[in-house]
Design a protein around this motif. Sequence first.
Motif, PDB file in Angstrom:
ATOM      1  N   ILE A 134       0.853  -1.184   0.000  1.00  0.00           N
ATOM      2  CA  ILE A 134       0.000   0.000   0.000  1.00  0.00           C
ATOM      3  C   ILE A 134       0.891   1.236   0.000  1.00  0.00           C
ATOM      4  N   LEU A 158      -1.309   6.348   2.009  1.00  0.00           N
ATOM      5  CA  LEU A 158      -2.644   5.772   1.836  1.00  0.00           C
ATOM      6  C   LEU A 158      -2.909   4.852   3.019  1.00  0.00           C
ATOM      7  N   GLU A 159      -4.026   5.043   3.696  1.00  0.00           N
ATOM      8  CA  GLU A 159      -4.286   4.303   4.926  1.00  0.00           C
ATOM      9  C   GLU A 159      -4.266   2.788   4.719  1.00  0.00           C
ATOM     10  N   ARG A 175      -8.037  -3.497   2.200  1.00  0.00           N
ATOM     11  CA  ARG A 175      -6.914  -3.460   1.265  1.00  0.00           C
ATOM     12  C   ARG A 175      -5.969  -4.632   1.480  1.00  0.00           C
ATOM     13  N   ASP A 196      -1.595  -1.940  -4.148  1.00  0.00           N
ATOM     14  CA  ASP A 196      -2.974  -1.459  -4.068  1.00  0.00           C
ATOM     15  C   ASP A 196      -2.982   0.068  -4.043  1.00  0.00           C
ATOM     16  N   HIS A 197      -3.297   0.678  -5.186  1.00  0.00           N
ATOM     17  CA  HIS A 197      -3.387   2.132  -5.290  1.00  0.00           C
ATOM     18  C   HIS A 197      -4.856   2.538  -5.172  1.00  0.00           C
ATOM     19  N   ASP A 198      -5.386   2.348  -3.978  1.00  0.00           N
ATOM     20  CA  ASP A 198      -6.772   2.726  -3.667  1.00  0.00           C
ATOM     21  C   ASP A 198      -7.772   2.104  -4.634  1.00  0.00           C
TER      22      ASP A 198
END
Length: 311
Positions: free
Chosen positions: A195, A199-200, A205, A228-230
């Motif tokens: 991640i 980004l949280e 995710r 994982d880009h949102d």
Amino acid sequence: MSHHTLAADGSDLAPETAAKAATARDALAERDGVLVAFSGGVDSSVVAALARDALGDDAVACTARSETLPAAELDDARRVAGEIGISHETVTFSELDDPNFVANDGDRCYHCRTMRLGRMYETATELGIGTVCDGTNADDPGEGHRPGLRAVEELDVVSPLLDAAITKDEVREIAEAYDLSVADKPSMACLSSRIPTGLEVTEERLTRVEKAERVLREWGFEGFRVRDHDGLARVEIAPDELERALDPAFADAVHEHLTDVGFEYVTLDMAGYRTGSVSPGGDEGEGEEDEQRTETDDDGAELDLGRQYPR
């Protein structure tokens, strides 16, 4: 299960490596007992094997289970502990309870390692053990941004490999001398490293990344990450395997399966797999590689691979 010992006091090793292994083992033998922070990767496995040789039943391996640890990794840790013949404990905690970890800033690994090692010390105290060891080796301090090492120093964790100047290559040689199955196991970072910084980190995710990477592993890929880009999956494949990923059949299959596990978009990174591509300083965290192959999700249900991508 009978445990592995270092063959003929290291006779299968180069003299310098054998001497370093003996130094680490002798230092451990001076302790009343040790608890090894144990992932089941090659570094912590060698520390556990040296500790088992030095202290017998007064050495304990302990694995921390959390959302960032793939289920297969815990199974692997149990198996390797059995190979070594060392007592194996597990502790459960959640990095997601810490807002600093969830925020996923440049010190994410520091916050994670502080929590993880804190639980190790709690378990050690319960067992009447005063020393916690980890698998930091002599190469680790020079490998870029490694905030987790600050937690090791602050908590006075003992690093036998580092103290004996044992490098990563020497760790693998010692693992082979012990006949450990993880001697060639690649290094791995925890799932949160997929991640991008800033980004949280969320359970959603982490879960879809774990399921997506399981699919690629089932298809026979060995060097890869799913970033994982949102909601956008950026698939990185090792350069020597990238040609397979350029097959249109792969494109169709990976899109189908990764959208099934929760991604909105799926892309292939043409630069290929490289560590730390979403973290500061090229750091991908501190952990061990997941080599176990599994076909079950977190609920134990069979993972439907649908159309099997042809190898």
